[in-house]
Write a protein that holds these residues in place. Structure first.
Motif, short mmCIF file in Angstrom:
data_model
loop_
_atom_site.label_atom_id
_atom_site.label_comp_id
_atom_site.label_asym_id
_atom_site.label_seq_id
_atom_site.Cartn_x
_atom_site.Cartn_y
_atom_site.Cartn_z
N GLY A 31 -19.69 -3.53 -5.23
CA GLY A 31 -18.25 -3.60 -5.49
C GLY A 31 -17.67 -2.57 -6.44
N GLN A 32 -18.49 -1.64 -6.96
CA GLN A 32 -17.97 -0.60 -7.85
C GLN A 32 -17.24 0.47 -7.05
OE1 GLN A 32 -18.17 -2.09 -10.91
NE2 GLN A 32 -18.02 0.08 -11.47
N ARG A 33 -16.11 0.91 -7.54
CA ARG A 33 -15.46 2.04 -6.87
C ARG A 33 -16.12 3.32 -7.36
NH1 ARG A 33 -9.24 2.42 -7.23
NH2 ARG A 33 -9.45 3.71 -5.38
N ILE A 34 -16.53 4.16 -6.44
CA ILE A 34 -17.09 5.46 -6.83
C ILE A 34 -16.59 6.56 -5.90
CG2 ILE A 34 -19.23 4.55 -7.84
CD1 ILE A 34 -20.67 5.63 -5.27
N ALA A 35 -16.79 7.79 -6.37
CA ALA A 35 -16.54 8.95 -5.52
C ALA A 35 -17.85 9.72 -5.44
CB ALA A 35 -15.45 9.81 -6.13
N VAL A 36 -18.03 10.37 -4.30
CA VAL A 36 -19.23 11.18 -4.13
C VAL A 36 -18.80 12.60 -3.81
CG1 VAL A 36 -21.23 11.60 -2.65
CG2 VAL A 36 -20.71 9.27 -3.40
N GLY A 170 -15.04 -7.72 3.01
CA GLY A 170 -14.28 -8.15 1.84
C GLY A 170 -13.43 -7.06 1.22
N LEU A 171 -12.73 -6.31 2.06
CA LEU A 171 -11.89 -5.23 1.52
C LEU A 171 -10.65 -5.81 0.84
CD1 LEU A 171 -13.13 -3.93 4.43
CD2 LEU A 171 -11.95 -2.00 3.43
N GLY A 172 -10.29 -5.18 -0.26
CA GLY A 172 -9.08 -5.62 -0.96
C GLY A 172 -7.85 -5.00 -0.33
N ILE A 173 -6.93 -5.85 0.13
CA ILE A 173 -5.71 -5.36 0.76
C ILE A 173 -4.52 -5.68 -0.14
CG2 ILE A 173 -4.22 -5.53 2.80
CD1 ILE A 173 -6.59 -6.66 4.35
N LEU A 239 -3.22 -0.22 -10.12
CA LEU A 239 -4.40 0.11 -10.91
C LEU A 239 -5.21 -1.13 -11.26
CD1 LEU A 239 -3.00 2.92 -13.25
CD2 LEU A 239 -4.35 3.14 -11.15
N GLU A 240 -4.53 -2.24 -11.51
CA GLU A 240 -5.24 -3.49 -11.81
C GLU A 240 -5.95 -4.04 -10.59
OE1 GLU A 240 -2.41 -6.30 -13.33
OE2 GLU A 240 -2.03 -5.03 -15.09
N GLU A 241 -5.24 -4.05 -9.47
CA GLU A 241 -5.78 -4.68 -8.26
C GLU A 241 -6.88 -3.84 -7.62
OE1 GLU A 241 -4.91 -7.74 -6.76
OE2 GLU A 241 -3.97 -8.06 -8.71
N GLN A 242 -6.84 -2.52 -7.83
CA GLN A 242 -7.82 -1.62 -7.21
C GLN A 242 -8.03 -1.90 -5.73
OE1 GLN A 242 -11.39 -0.55 -8.99
NE2 GLN A 242 -10.63 -0.61 -11.08
N PRO A 243 -6.95 -1.89 -4.94
CA PRO A 243 -7.11 -2.21 -3.52
C PRO A 243 -7.88 -1.11 -2.78
CG PRO A 243 -4.91 -1.36 -3.91
CD PRO A 243 -5.56 -1.47 -5.26
N ILE A 291 -2.54 8.18 -0.26
CA ILE A 291 -2.90 8.07 -1.66
C ILE A 291 -4.40 8.33 -1.74
CG2 ILE A 291 -3.05 6.54 -3.68
CD1 ILE A 291 -0.78 4.86 -2.25
N THR A 292 -4.80 9.31 -2.56
CA THR A 292 -6.22 9.66 -2.62
C THR A 292 -7.08 8.46 -3.02
OG1 THR A 292 -5.58 11.88 -3.28
CG2 THR A 292 -7.89 11.26 -3.61
N GLY A 293 -8.11 8.22 -2.24
CA GLY A 293 -9.06 7.16 -2.59
C GLY A 293 -8.71 5.79 -2.06
N ILE A 294 -7.48 5.62 -1.57
CA ILE A 294 -7.07 4.34 -1.01
C ILE A 294 -6.64 4.59 0.44
CG2 ILE A 294 -5.48 2.38 -1.20
CD1 ILE A 294 -5.08 3.14 -4.15
#
Length: 811
Positions: A31-36, A170-173, A239-243, A291-294
């Motif tokens: 569940g951690q958000r990361i970039a590679v 379980g993606l956050g929408i 930013l809080e929800e990190q969808p 939006i970058t990353g989302i």
DNA sequence: TATAGGCATACGAGAGGACATCC
DNA sequence: CGATGTCCTCTCGTATGCCT
């Protein structure tokens, strides 16, 4: 070296110290958000005329418009171009922007035959080459770098797809919807009209933010100081929800661009992207917001695009789509009044907030419902959700082919030049066969369908741009399509034929599993595989396609005609009466035979069908009706009605299923069809008709029943023939109402003489006494039922109730 | 920056004819 | 009696929306 297991969602690239670096954004298994971050070099293919060109290419570098470009390496590879072996050169350049530059340059060289795949986007090239599929597990080795980013960035030393193709769950929408200040009769003005309220709905949040206070007990409403504060709150919430996914309904063209513009205007830093960037817009025919990353999921783009043929709706409003897919209709408010209420009666704002939140909620539910389909599409095509969401059918097929070509060592043909395109557009492809029905009411019908007719023809006869041969080919075993004077080699599976076969067999396997156990994800997979399979034929005949082949497309339809007519002949020989047929379906009258005999008919046919081709028994119908065409030149095609055994009706082509027919005419037609199909009771239907006609004459029916809805398909100014809906659109525009192509125009025809368009009025401005009874009787109701009653020998005069009077007069 | 073609139908545009009116 | 205008009818093209 640490190892990470993660699901990529979004992809982009940046130039770091002069070198291109790919950034994959996603979430780890826990569940951690990361970039590679991964180094990758852009390249394209060139087919040389002479081998000696390699050296000249290797040394190519220079400058154009102040920017330098250079070829970093050239590699020889054996490849195939439409099945033919070629010695290709893989030309690697230093930056993605060098690709188009170098391509244009070397295209002119005499010793270069052709240039390929230079237009494939860098990030897509990366995904294809690394065999990475978004939303599917990827294994990365690397260390966390020290880049400035909202989320940890792993500098990859190795990356590969995980062994088990595990799909992200379980993606956050987060659904977003805004309401803006919109004075009556004015167009959308992002520069001057503020956002009044903004609703968000997610798994853990459901809230409306607004900046005018009023008394309310709703805990979902949050008040802030002003519009800038509203935008700040939006930033905070994201930013809080990190969808993983932000969703909206037409958010590509409205909500997100609006938010972006207001933030710029009010100098609010909307750095919600994983790299601190904001909302970016890709302008074109229509805008894409990113939006970058989302991943940004615009529900309307998916419903109107990739799912268009699978979801039947004549309107793409949020309300219509939600009611179709969720079975829910929303509570409407008079949005036109919002600006006025905001200014003068803020105590009445609560319903608007409710409405705003409800839209966000419906959009959330739609996104949730359609996510399995979109996820399956992502897995199938291998491109990010952001892209799959917005894909046309041709892009879908082409992206799939580009993903598959490596397995066949194929290089994609070039996109057609303008000249080639013009040439392709000139030729016309002969389509399907439609059998003319004999008008009449029939009983005991059996309906059959070829399962995926065109895809199964492509797969079963190896129809593919790389297997096409001259009709008189001496190649052993070649399959000749005499209708088109071409043949198809059977020596080796053709690229497209093999790919189509794989799609069909995959779908069959999924269907088999589904027979034993229901599963929404597998249902979605089967649906997307079907959509993909059905798109190949159209793609082959689509002038802009890379793998365009007139011969293939024409052969597919020719064989379709051949198979359907052969089946018709066999049905007749078997003692059935063929009532109707369109493309891949056959309607038979049982002629006293049993249902079992009807079911068995498919076996007789299937025994002689090649490969994956199969005729399916679709069902039994107690009764059905076909009518004559208006010009009386015979039976009307593509217009019929059937009664199912459970009592429900199937209506095809008739006014009852057309948008641009008045509600009353649709109602009457459906009622008459039902009476006739259920009990062959034409007398009762006639009585009913007379009652309705009387009601219309006496103006007893509501204006709403008289409304005709027609789509404006182009800008008002480009119409040659001004019909009623265009006249109304002009009127609306005159009142300052924004009317664009695609708008559904509603109108009512009122009394008076002359052209209909001069008598058309907006329904809201029409009184019940004003509608033109004669028009609705003679131009709407009678045409809708005339041909149905004709089957029973009733004349138009009888329908109008004149029959009895005439007989009295005669007497 | 349109997947394909086949088909029915409505209405306007425009041509041509019947007819009335006017000079 | 011919010129002109109006109205009606007919054909054709444009437009829409369906079917597979």
């Amino acid at each position: 070296m640490p190892t990470f297991h993660f699901y990529p969602i979004d992809i982009t690239y940046r130039i770091v110290s002069g070198k291109p670096v790919i950034y994959l954004y996603g979430r780890t298994k826990d569940g951690q958000r990361i970039a590679v971050a991964d180094r990758f070099d852009p390249y394209f293919w060139a087919i040389p005329q002479k081998k000696s060109v390699k050296e000249r290419l290797e040394n190519l570098s220079g400058e154009k418009d102040g920017e330098s470009y250079s070829v970093t390496s050239v590699e020889e590879k054996k490849k195939r171009l439409l099945g033919k072996e070629v010695e290709a050169l893989k030309v690697t350049v230093s930056q993605p922007k060098d690709v188009p530059l170098v391509r244009e340059l070397i295209r002119e060289w005499d010793d270069i035959q052709s240039v390929h795949e230079a237009d494939i986007l860098f990030t897509r090239r990366y995904l294809i080459d690394k065999k990475i599929i978004p939303m599917t597990l990827v294994v990365v080795e690397g260390e966390e770098g020290r880049e400035e980013s909202r989320i940890p960035v792993i500098a990859a030393t190795a990356i590969r797809p995980a062994e088990d193709e595990e799909t992200m769950k379980g993606l956050g929408i987060l659904a977003v919807d805004i309401e803006t200040y919109y004075p009556k009769g004015k167009g959308i003005d992002m520069d001057n009209n503020p956002i009044l309220m903004l609703a968000v709905h997610g798994e853990t949040i459901s809230r409306v933010i607004t900046w005018k206070r009023f008394a309310t007990k709703r805990r979902s409403i949050e008040f802030v100081q002003d519009e800038a504060a509203l935008l700040h709150r939006f930033r905070e919430i994201v930013l809080e929800e990190q969808p993983d996914i932000i969703t909206g309904y037409f958010s590509d063209g409205f909500d997100l661009p609006y938010i972006k513009r207001r933030a710029e205007k009010l100098k609010v830093n909307l750095d919600i992207g994983a790299d601190f960037s904001g909302i970016s817009l890709k302008k074109g025919m229509d805008t894409e917001s990113k939006i970058t990353g989302i991943a940004h999921f615009d529900v309307i783009k998916f419903v109107r695009g990739g799912l268009r043929t699978s979801i039947a709706t004549d309107s793409y409003s949020l309300n219509a789509v939600a009611s179709k897919l969720l079975g829910e209709t929303k509570h409407e408010v008079e949005l036109d009044d919002l600006a006025e209420v905001w200014d003068k009666r803020p105590e009445k704002l609560e319903p608007y907030c409710d409405y705003n939140l409800q839209d966000a909620l419906l959009t959330y539910q739609l996104a949730e419902k359609l996510l399995p389909n979109l996820t399956e599409l992502v897995k199938l095509i291998g491109l990010p959700l952001q892209d799959c969401n917005r894909m046309s059918f041709s892009q879908l097929v082409e992206s799939f082919l580009l993903r598959k070509e490596g397995e066949f060592d194929e290089i994609a043909p070039e996109k057609p030049t303008e000249h080639e395109l013009a040439k392709r557009r000139k030729v016309r492809l002969q389509g399907a066969f439609v059998h003319e029905p004999t008008p009449g009411l029939y009983h005991d019908l059996a309906v059959y369908d070829f399962r995926s007719l065109y895809p199964s023809i492509i797969a079963s006869h190896n129809i593919s741009p790389d297997t096409v041969r001259e009709a008189d080919t001496l190649e052993e075993g070649a399959f000749v399509v005499r209708e088109e004077k071409v043949a198809y080699s059977t020596a080796k599976k053709g690229f497209i034929a093999a790919v189509v076969e794989e799609v069909i067999t995959r779908r069959m396997r999924v269907k088999d599993i589904l027979k034993k156990k229901k599963d929404p994800f597998l249902e979605a997979r089967a649906m997307m595989l079907k959509i993909l399979a059905n798109s190949f034929y159209g793609y082959l005949g689509f002038p802009s396609a890379r793998w365009y082949s007139f011969a293939c497309a024409a052969s597919v339809t020719a064989l379709g005609r051949r198979y359907i007519t052969e089946t018709i002949e066999k049905a007749e020989k078997a003692g059935f009466k063929v009532l109707y047929s369109d493309t891949d379906s056959i309607f038979l009258s049982l002629q006293g035979k049993s249902k079992a005999a009807a079911k068995k008919f498919v076996d007789d046919i299937n025994e002689h069908l090649p490969g994956l081709m199969e005729l399916e028994y679709e069902g039994f119908y107690p009764s059905g009706i076909f009518v004559s065409a208006k010009d009386n030149k015979g039976g009307a095609k593509k217009r019929y009605a059937l009664l199912r055994e459970d009592g429900s009706l199937v209506i095809k082509g008739f006014e009852a299923v057309r948008r641009n027919t008045s509600v009353i005419a649709k109602e009457v037609q459906e009622h008459v069809l039902k009476a006739i199909l259920e009990k062959a009771d034409d007398k009762k239907a006639l009585n009913y008709l007379h009652g309705v006609i009387k009601g219309i004459r006496e103006k007893k029916l509501a204006v709403e029943k008289m409304v005709i809805r027609t789509r404006l398909t182009k800008p008002i100014s480009s119409y040659d023939a001004i019909g009623p809906h265009v006249a109304i659109a002009k009127q609306m525009k005159g009142k300052g109402i924004d009317i664009a192509p695609g708008a559904i125009i509603r109108y009512v025809v009122t009394t008076g003489g002359g052209r209909i368009r001069d008598r058309a009025k907006l329904p809201e401005a029409t009184k019940q006494s004003e509608y033109d009874a004669d028009y609705y009787i003679n131009n709407q109701i009678i045409p809708a039922v005339e041909k149905i009653f004709e089957v029973f020998g009733h004349t138009k005069e009888e329908l109008l109730g004149k029959g009895a009077q005439m007989r009295l007069l005669e007497f």
